[in-house]
Design a protein around this motif. Structure first.
Motif, short mmCIF file in Angstrom:
data_model
loop_
_atom_site.label_atom_id
_atom_site.label_comp_id
_atom_site.label_asym_id
_atom_site.label_seq_id
_atom_site.Cartn_x
_atom_site.Cartn_y
_atom_site.Cartn_z
N GLY A 109 -23.73 4.28 3.49
CA GLY A 109 -23.01 5.36 4.16
C GLY A 109 -22.42 4.91 5.48
N ASN A 110 -22.70 3.66 5.84
CA ASN A 110 -22.18 3.11 7.10
C ASN A 110 -21.03 2.12 6.87
OD1 ASN A 110 -24.05 4.51 8.76
ND2 ASN A 110 -25.64 3.04 8.14
N GLU A 111 -20.59 2.01 5.63
CA GLU A 111 -19.46 1.15 5.32
C GLU A 111 -18.17 1.80 5.81
OE1 GLU A 111 -22.80 0.32 2.58
OE2 GLU A 111 -21.71 2.16 3.11
N ILE A 112 -17.25 0.98 6.26
CA ILE A 112 -15.98 1.47 6.82
C ILE A 112 -14.99 1.81 5.71
CG2 ILE A 112 -13.94 0.84 8.17
CD1 ILE A 112 -16.27 1.36 9.95
N TRP A 113 -14.34 2.96 5.88
CA TRP A 113 -13.21 3.33 5.02
C TRP A 113 -11.95 3.27 5.86
CZ3 TRP A 113 -13.44 4.60 -0.19
CH2 TRP A 113 -14.73 4.76 -0.72
N GLU A 114 -11.01 2.42 5.47
CA GLU A 114 -9.72 2.32 6.14
C GLU A 114 -8.70 3.12 5.34
OE1 GLU A 114 -9.95 -2.15 8.09
OE2 GLU A 114 -8.99 -1.90 6.12
N ALA A 115 -7.98 4.00 6.02
CA ALA A 115 -7.04 4.85 5.28
C ALA A 115 -5.90 5.33 6.16
CB ALA A 115 -7.78 6.05 4.68
N THR A 116 -4.83 5.72 5.48
CA THR A 116 -3.62 6.23 6.12
C THR A 116 -3.06 7.32 5.21
OG1 THR A 116 -3.20 3.98 6.93
CG2 THR A 116 -1.38 5.53 7.10
N THR A 117 -2.50 8.36 5.77
CA THR A 117 -1.91 9.40 4.93
C THR A 117 -0.60 8.90 4.33
OG1 THR A 117 -0.53 10.43 6.63
CG2 THR A 117 -2.83 11.18 6.49
N TYR A 118 -0.18 9.51 3.24
CA TYR A 118 1.11 9.18 2.65
C TYR A 118 2.23 9.30 3.69
CZ TYR A 118 0.10 8.84 -2.39
OH TYR A 118 -0.32 8.43 -3.63
N ARG A 119 2.23 10.40 4.40
CA ARG A 119 3.32 10.65 5.35
C ARG A 119 3.32 9.62 6.47
NH1 ARG A 119 5.03 16.62 6.40
NH2 ARG A 119 5.70 16.13 4.28
N ASN A 120 2.15 9.31 7.00
CA ASN A 120 2.04 8.34 8.07
C ASN A 120 2.46 6.94 7.59
OD1 ASN A 120 -0.66 7.62 10.48
ND2 ASN A 120 1.52 7.95 10.80
N ALA A 121 2.05 6.60 6.36
CA ALA A 121 2.45 5.31 5.78
C ALA A 121 3.97 5.25 5.62
CB ALA A 121 1.77 5.11 4.44
N ALA A 122 4.55 6.38 5.23
CA ALA A 122 6.02 6.44 5.08
C ALA A 122 6.70 6.28 6.43
CB ALA A 122 6.41 7.77 4.45
N GLU A 123 6.11 6.87 7.48
CA GLU A 123 6.69 6.75 8.82
C GLU A 123 6.67 5.30 9.30
OE1 GLU A 123 5.46 11.19 10.53
OE2 GLU A 123 4.10 9.50 10.77
N TYR A 124 5.57 4.61 9.04
CA TYR A 124 5.49 3.20 9.42
C TYR A 124 6.46 2.36 8.60
CZ TYR A 124 1.49 3.67 12.58
OH TYR A 124 0.68 4.00 13.63
N THR A 125 6.58 2.67 7.31
CA THR A 125 7.50 1.92 6.45
C THR A 125 8.95 2.14 6.90
OG1 THR A 125 5.96 2.17 4.59
CG2 THR A 125 8.19 1.49 4.06
N ALA A 126 9.27 3.35 7.29
CA ALA A 126 10.62 3.64 7.80
C ALA A 126 10.89 2.81 9.06
CB ALA A 126 10.76 5.13 8.10
#
Length: 310
Positions: free
Chosen positions: A172-189
């Motif tokens: 339960g102490n393992e890291i989850w790395e994540a980004t929302t679809y919209r945020n990922a799209a903003e970075y890709t733009a």
């Protein structure tokens, strides 16, 4: 000077989010490619130039990519589409003088994996190798961890909305790395708008353990969720391979377990050396931010709503 961005597979969820993010740049023009332009929402189709064709229509693809400064592949499908379909796009970019190609990645750091380990990501390994061998087209690979919108969905298996329970493997102490679809799209733009951006780009909305995610859930929604352990990370490895061996055709019974394993075992972490700071105009959306933006009763369905309000 204006930039023309081509989006292949513009009817998809991520593609619609990307187009919306790109439209906020006054100097960017968008070309879209898909099998059925009528499926593109009118709110979007009126602002982009659409081309019709399938993933293997060479002449249509060349016509689509011609004049683009960068082409983004938003295909999502079987291995043939994800490998051969992308190679067709890359070849067209090379033939038409398109200098950059953004591969259909948006995932954990698959570059650290061997073929066959996380099988749904094998096409990405093949495509990256194909791009690395190009001398006319520079590959761009946007890595974002996993999509938060998917994490809370019923298929992924970590959040049970009916019992308000987070289910996990490991401590339960393992890291989850994540980004929302919209945020990922903003970075890709932002990457599309930056003509100097190529190679591997790493962006993360949030890094948190499932215990911390549960704490944020209670803070945002005022409800304390339960935490339920399925067993060790080694137990997850054994379980997912047993399911695959016993019923290989039932892909959805084990595929997301493979994702969970490679998300939390540390092999595919993007880590803290990320590229968020290169584009300060994009605000990273962390786990708590995401939950604040989604009503509790809609959290499990967040994935299905991606791209619908464009």
């Amino acid at each position: 000077m204006s930039i023309t961005v081509g989006i292949a597979g513009i009817t998809g969820k991520f593609a619609r989010e990307l187009a919306s993010a790109l439209l906020k740049y006054p100097d960017i023009n968008i070309k879209g490619y898909c099998r059925d332009p009528s499926k593109v929402p009118e709110s979007l189709s009126s602002k982009v130039s659409l081309s019709k064709g399938d993933a293997f229509d060479t002449s249509a693809i060349r016509s689509f990519v011609a004049g683009c400064d960068v082409v983004v592949c938003c295909y999502l499908g079987d291995d043939k589409l994800m490998v051969d379909g992308q190679k067709a796009l890359i070849d067209a970019c090379a033939a038409e003088g398109v200098p950059r190609y953004v591969a259909s990645d948006w995932s954990l750091d698959y570059t650290k994996l061997k073929l066959g380990e996380l099988f749904p990501k094998d096409p990405m390994i093949h495509v990256k190798a194909y791009l690395d061998a190009q001398d006319k087209v520079k590959g761009v690979h946007v890595l974002v961890g996993m999509f938060m919108d998917v994490f809370f969905g019923p298929m992924f298996g970590t959040y049970d909305a009916s019992s308000t329970t987070f289910k996990y493997w490991g401590t339960g102490n393992e890291i989850w790395e994540a980004t929302t679809y919209r945020n990922a799209a903003e970075y890709t733009a932002a990457v599309c708008a930056d003509k100097s951006a190529y190679g591997i780009k790493k962006f993360i909305g949030g890094r948190a353990t499932i215990r911390e995610i549960a704490e944020s859930f209670e803070k945002v929604y005022g409800v304390k969720p339960k935490l339920e352990s399925h067993g060790s990370v080694d137990g997850l490895f054994k379980k997912m391979h047993e399911l695959r061996k016993n019923d290989p055709q039932n892909v959805f019974s084990y595929m997301f377990l493979f994702y969970q394993y490679y998300m939390i075992n540390g092999r595919t972490y993007l880590g803290t050396e990320i590229d968020n700071g290169q584009y300060p105009q994009v605000k990273p959306v962390n786990w708590e931010d995401f939950m604040k933006s989604v009503p509790k009763d809609q959290l499990a369905n967040a994935f299905f709503n991606v791209g619908n309000d464009i």
